[in-house]
Design a protein around this motif. Structure first.
Motif, PDB file in Angstrom:
ATOM      1  N   ARG A  80       0.840  -1.206   0.000  1.00  0.00           N
ATOM      2  CA  ARG A  80       0.000   0.000   0.000  1.00  0.00           C
ATOM      3  C   ARG A  80       0.867   1.246   0.000  1.00  0.00           C
ATOM      4  O   ARG A  80       1.768   1.383   0.817  1.00  0.00           O
ATOM      5  CB  ARG A  80      -0.909  -0.001   1.240  1.00  0.00           C
ATOM      6  N   GLY A 111     -10.702  -5.155  -8.617  1.00  0.00           N
ATOM      7  CA  GLY A 111     -10.282  -3.901  -8.022  1.00  0.00           C
ATOM      8  C   GLY A 111     -11.377  -2.875  -8.083  1.00  0.00           C
ATOM      9  O   GLY A 111     -12.450  -3.110  -8.650  1.00  0.00           O
ATOM     10  N   SER A 112     -11.084  -1.753  -7.477  1.00  0.00           N
ATOM     11  CA  SER A 112     -12.062  -0.673  -7.412  1.00  0.00           C
ATOM     12  C   SER A 112     -11.332   0.654  -7.332  1.00  0.00           C
ATOM     13  O   SER A 112     -10.147   0.695  -7.005  1.00  0.00           O
ATOM     14  CB  SER A 112     -12.933  -0.824  -6.156  1.00  0.00           C
ATOM     15  N   LEU A 153     -11.557   3.534  -4.992  1.00  0.00           N
ATOM     16  CA  LEU A 153     -12.179   3.848  -3.704  1.00  0.00           C
ATOM     17  C   LEU A 153     -11.632   5.114  -3.073  1.00  0.00           C
ATOM     18  O   LEU A 153     -12.242   5.690  -2.180  1.00  0.00           O
ATOM     19  CB  LEU A 153     -11.961   2.679  -2.727  1.00  0.00           C
ATOM     20  N   THR A 154     -10.466   5.542  -3.507  1.00  0.00           N
ATOM     21  CA  THR A 154      -9.836   6.648  -2.774  1.00  0.00           C
ATOM     22  C   THR A 154     -10.052   8.002  -3.431  1.00  0.00           C
ATOM     23  O   THR A 154     -10.151   9.010  -2.739  1.00  0.00           O
ATOM     24  CB  THR A 154      -8.314   6.428  -2.629  1.00  0.00           C
ATOM     25  N   SER A 178      -7.352   0.332  -5.865  1.00  0.00           N
ATOM     26  CA  SER A 178      -7.412  -0.740  -4.872  1.00  0.00           C
ATOM     27  C   SER A 178      -7.565  -2.046  -5.638  1.00  0.00           C
ATOM     28  O   SER A 178      -8.469  -2.166  -6.468  1.00  0.00           O
ATOM     29  CB  SER A 178      -8.622  -0.555  -3.953  1.00  0.00           C
ATOM     30  N   THR A 179      -6.694  -3.006  -5.370  1.00  0.00           N
ATOM     31  CA  THR A 179      -6.778  -4.255  -6.118  1.00  0.00           C
ATOM     32  C   THR A 179      -6.683  -5.459  -5.184  1.00  0.00           C
ATOM     33  O   THR A 179      -6.126  -5.380  -4.090  1.00  0.00           O
ATOM     34  CB  THR A 179      -5.640  -4.391  -7.158  1.00  0.00           C
ATOM     35  N   ALA A 180      -7.227  -6.559  -5.672  1.00  0.00           N
ATOM     36  CA  ALA A 180      -7.122  -7.845  -4.980  1.00  0.00           C
ATOM     37  C   ALA A 180      -6.812  -8.889  -6.044  1.00  0.00           C
ATOM     38  O   ALA A 180      -7.639  -9.164  -6.907  1.00  0.00           O
ATOM     39  CB  ALA A 180      -8.426  -8.169  -4.261  1.00  0.00           C
ATOM     40  N   ASN A 197      -2.910  -7.804  -1.931  1.00  0.00           N
ATOM     41  CA  ASN A 197      -3.866  -6.694  -1.770  1.00  0.00           C
ATOM     42  C   ASN A 197      -3.104  -5.390  -1.853  1.00  0.00           C
ATOM     43  O   ASN A 197      -2.031  -5.245  -1.271  1.00  0.00           O
ATOM     44  CB  ASN A 197      -4.648  -6.830  -0.463  1.00  0.00           C
ATOM     45  N   THR A 198      -3.648  -4.463  -2.584  1.00  0.00           N
ATOM     46  CA  THR A 198      -2.942  -3.215  -2.883  1.00  0.00           C
ATOM     47  C   THR A 198      -3.886  -2.034  -2.766  1.00  0.00           C
ATOM     48  O   THR A 198      -5.042  -2.122  -3.185  1.00  0.00           O
ATOM     49  CB  THR A 198      -2.453  -3.220  -4.346  1.00  0.00           C
ATOM     50  N   SER A 199      -3.366  -0.964  -2.223  1.00  0.00           N
ATOM     51  CA  SER A 199      -4.112   0.290  -2.232  1.00  0.00           C
ATOM     52  C   SER A 199      -3.155   1.431  -2.497  1.00  0.00           C
ATOM     53  O   SER A 199      -1.992   1.375  -2.109  1.00  0.00           O
ATOM     54  CB  SER A 199      -4.835   0.512  -0.895  1.00  0.00           C
ATOM     55  N   ARG A 249      -3.596   4.200  -1.130  1.00  0.00           N
ATOM     56  CA  ARG A 249      -3.630   5.101   0.022  1.00  0.00           C
ATOM     57  C   ARG A 249      -3.730   4.347   1.345  1.00  0.00           C
ATOM     58  O   ARG A 249      -4.738   3.697   1.622  1.00  0.00           O
ATOM     59  CB  ARG A 249      -4.833   6.045  -0.064  1.00  0.00           C
ATOM     60  N   ALA A 298      -3.423   5.602   5.164  1.00  0.00           N
ATOM     61  CA  ALA A 298      -3.320   6.859   5.917  1.00  0.00           C
ATOM     62  C   ALA A 298      -2.130   6.866   6.854  1.00  0.00           C
ATOM     63  O   ALA A 298      -1.671   7.922   7.281  1.00  0.00           O
ATOM     64  CB  ALA A 298      -4.613   7.099   6.706  1.00  0.00           C
ATOM     65  N   TYR A 299      -1.618   5.688   7.189  1.00  0.00           N
ATOM     66  CA  TYR A 299      -0.536   5.562   8.166  1.00  0.00           C
ATOM     67  C   TYR A 299       0.831   5.415   7.504  1.00  0.00           C
ATOM     68  O   TYR A 299       1.838   5.163   8.181  1.00  0.00           O
ATOM     69  CB  TYR A 299      -0.805   4.358   9.069  1.00  0.00           C
TER      70      TYR A 299
END
Lengths: 340, 340, 340, 340
Positions: free
Chosen positions: A150, A193-194, A196-197, A209-211, A225-227, A229, A231-232
């Motif tokens: 991520r 995927g989607s 989402l951010t 966002s992917t799976a 799993n990938t994003s 974004r 936040a941390y």
């Protein structure tokens, strides 16, 4: 003493330059960048000269090149450098198309030059130690790989548009990690995927966002799993379940401070992004390349690895777009041995 | 550009040399070591020259010296360098005697030169971050400090004999950490200890395990536990309890691999010893010294800090030998402000 | 089937009652409390009867008593119950004076009754597992013990006034942990402390922060740090350094949730206070007592343990008041074997 | 006071019985089991009577039943109990077929009785706290769920043959966790898997390792990885990435001991299996059921949840067998609201 030419004086080019000049037996002779002030500044910092691509490749004193320029120049530069008989280090990806990537690989092969692709994760101390422990048999036979990958935030939309999409830009590293860690090749792959951010990502024709799930020729399983974004911060973990146990690779934290406060017990967020997280990996991969060039040792991340990771990215795009799982041609079986 | 002379071409001298030459504005001109081959090798590695103490100090081009030679030479070299008007970086301890340490401090003061003592722990990223968070008020008023300081194994007995004993050799760092973290001075001190790991240590008149308690002028409490042997490696932790919470500084581990096996869930042992554990700290302290010399910024670890840490070590030896707690003279009160 | 009488229907009495009634072979017959409504409510909840001390002790059907009333009643009740031939479980401390504690121990001894003191920490799953692992030789010979013992906040000043002071009220548990874990007796002890959290504590003649060091007859070292206030909750940890490694006992957290947020990675604060932290320990100690009474097995925490912990508390008070380290009489040597 | 009948006196039946009798307002009147000695032993332990199904359901004093018998009896018992107007607690799964599960749900609905399915994970303190923190908005909008669900070892092959396969037997819990945590319903699902741990599993027509991906109606992503064998114990973790951060649910460890040895720093393996891991969850779910029956509060895990989890298991089997991703009918959209 081997003399090097560096193509690209941007962020990653600077890192490679500073790692290169610290290697015994290596000297940075030329810095090449369309943006002349950048080339001049970097050349000056390391006592090198500014040159054009042609000048650098024509100089018989140059034994090796480092390609850190934009993606669309990679294949041309690999082919030109290979034809000029230079050893090549090139940032990923080889190219955004499989056809051009294969042409690059053929040029490397035809000219018999060393070529290494910058999959720096294989040189990360944590990841490399984990791989070595698998090979030492600590968890028996690896069976399942779970990769969490991520980014701290999406890049500018302009970057996304020219990136080749999340699978080629971001997951290409994860696909290489999969092949390296599991020592097996994909037989079937499913990607979804989607967005989402940030709707701007979707407007650019991409997702954030992917799976992805891969089943290998030996029946091993991998989930990624990938994003774009987290936040941390930059989140780069994976875990391998084997017949005798599991190994996890965790994030790197800037300090080892733990705070015990009324609201909880807390530690640092991970290193913010790849330049910090993989600082040691970048140094180690350049040392590895210089060693390969100066001593003739084999490179750990070949251009074939670059092509294969791209093939998986291409398949993932295809699966995502169609919504269907995809099978790989059985001719891939021969490559298992290579990956081991 | 400031030119430097380095005294001492041993293990720690090499580290300082390599950190020094990476600083912009600094150039290593001379390496001085009684053992000529060591001096030559190190000088050659960094393009410096071999010289005698006298030659180095007589060269007006030399603006600063780094003292990394054996402890018994520190005071002489500090005084000679100060008298020659050079800025001084000196490894701890200033000297094994308070009298000679004070003479060194006076020479520094009289000549108005910069002098920094190598308490590298203050530059460790974890420790420095913790200190900054205390100062930012995260845990309110610090009240108790617990220091765990354990070496992976005892040094050779010959070293122990000339070391000044565990309090001056090993705890001197912990005493400096105490003063730095708590921002207060000792009012009473109690030390006890035992020889538990190797009878040869006792035969050399020393101990290998200590337990020290300090109560400060403001009533704050500090406990230090030390051992020459931790089977699991170099253990360097501390924690500070404050009115609003606690901050802990943990060890550094080489990798972030976690193994889940039938026998337990495990991570790496800490970095093996101080050269690895404080690698970043050594780099940061040399950058700090070069900055002080080139820009006139104040040094974080003064020779007064060196004298005060030695005074605590001396008191601890006295307490240990007598079995009684010792009180400090009240004239120390004035120094609270300095430590804050 | 053994019938029990419970003295004290307060907070801890209720816990003992509910743990008692779950034991096969145990029946709660009487609840005794000066505050009749409390006695009635607790008796009713468990199908018991309210009685006076005299009634309960005069009933030959009663085989055992649980003393959970206020500290000033402990010695009287132990002696009366022992004289009546009842087995005794008594909350710590036996008494605030050593003389009266010894009289209680003598009454127990003279009457040959079972007597167990409620040092519940020895029954905590984490602490008990650690002790068992020491005994199994996992860390070789234990050499140093570091105990961290912090309450979440000071009790009401009225409680402090009648508590006997922090050493008898709070550290008595830590002194028992020291004796149990190290399997050795103190030879010298140094205690210091301050009032740092609330001036009302000082006004009551007590302190709220302590630092205690014990050196044992075999030269082992122990440091205990204590505070009445940890902003993050009840902090109960210790670590034992041995010749082959270290074992740490950590806190218990209510859940295993980890939050990764922009400000850090955090987990739960520890269980809030002793009732929650030692919930399992209270259940296990009562099961242990019932087993001792019904099967004749030895108790793990004897009244001699209670007396010895109180002696250490008394010595700590003496050391704190005088500022001097104190030595123990050598006649203590005989007790080493008992503690093992 | 509500009187209960328990069907099934096996391992899980005993747990439910002991949790039931601790609830105020609940009394266990009957234990029913084909294996009479088991029924008698359990009945005697709790002061209940042995009865037949018919007797138990015919007794108007019985207000509620707990079904913990073998899976093939669940639907019959639910329908019979519902028709008799009893409140029903039933272990998962409702049935191995969707048709029969729906008939059971219809019987419950038609008779207007309370019916709760034993998805105990929703009552685990860690999982429940994580869910509450999502609902409190701590990580913003949940976007991705990664579930790791691994048994310590495969059950006997005879069990596997009658289990309905890994998706209905093991992943049914994970499917329920997915619906509960994400508050959304599946739109498409892809499942793959292998037999990697024991060829006997394959011989029984099943697999032991699975990788499932779900994309929800709102585009959220979920990946589930499952294995029948984790050499280090029962591994039950999940993590939720949201727009503002991530929450992870970790395993429960028996003790908080950490060992620092030459070979590494290690903690306990997780609790060995579900009976230990979910001990608190079993207690909490029974309290929840008794509360629902006695006070009319809604149940958290309805029979509709049981049907929906089974539908996902059925789809996963279908996807696994065909190798293709499967889409769900859009009529599912209405159920989003329920899940929230």
């Amino acid at each position: 003493m081997i003399e090097f030419a560096l193509f690209g004086a941007g962020r990653i080019g600077k890192i490679h330059a500073s790692n290169l000049v610290r290697q015994a037996g290596a000297r940075l002779k030329y810095v090449v960048d369309m943006h002349t002030p950048s080339a001049q500044a970097l050349a000056q910092a390391h006592g090198a000269q500014v040159a054009s691509v042609e000048q650098a490749l024509a100089d018989p004193a140059v034994g090796a090149v480092v390609i850190a320029s934009s993606t669309d120049t990679h294949a041309n530069l690999i082919i030109a450098a290979a034809n000029a008989g230079k050893a090549v280090f090139c940032e990923k990806p080889v190219d955004l198309t499989i056809a051009r990537s294969r042409e690059s690989a053929e040029a490397v092969s035809r000219n018999g030059v060393v070529c290494m692709i910058g999959f720096q994760r294989r040189f990360d101390p944590t990841f490399a130690a984990l791989k070595a422990r698998i090979e030492a048999g600590e968890i028996g036979v690896p069976e399942m790989l779970i990769v969490t990958s991520r980014d701290p935030g999406a890049p500018p939309v302009d970057y996304i548009k020219s990136s080749g999409g999340i699978f080629k830009d971001m997951l290409i590293h994860d696909f290489d990690v999969f092949r390296w860690i599991m020592g097996d090749e994909a037989q079937s792959l499913h990607a979804t995927g989607s967005c989402l951010t940030d709707p701007a990502v979707a407007a650019a024709g991409d997702i954030d966002s992917t799976a992805v799930t891969i089943r290998t020729q030996r029946g091993l399983l991998c989930q990624i799993n990938t994003s774009r974004r987290a936040a941390y911060g930059y989140d780069q973990r994976f875990e391998v379940l084997g017949s005798k146990g599991m190994l996890q690779a965790g994030n790197v934290q800037p300090t080892q401070v733990t705070a015990w406060l009324a609201g909880g017990i807390s530690t640092d967020v991970p290193e913010p992004f790849f330049l910090e997280r993989y600082r040691q990996a970048y140094a180690a991969e350049m040392a590895h390349f210089v060693e390969a060039v100066t001593k003739g040792t084999p490179v750990r991340t070949t251009i074939e690895d670059g092509v294969k990771a791209l093939e998986l990215a291409e398949l993932a795009m295809s699966s995502w777009r169609s919504g269907a799982a995809v099978d790989l041609p059985s001719s891939e079986e021969a490559s298992v041995a290579e990956a081991l």
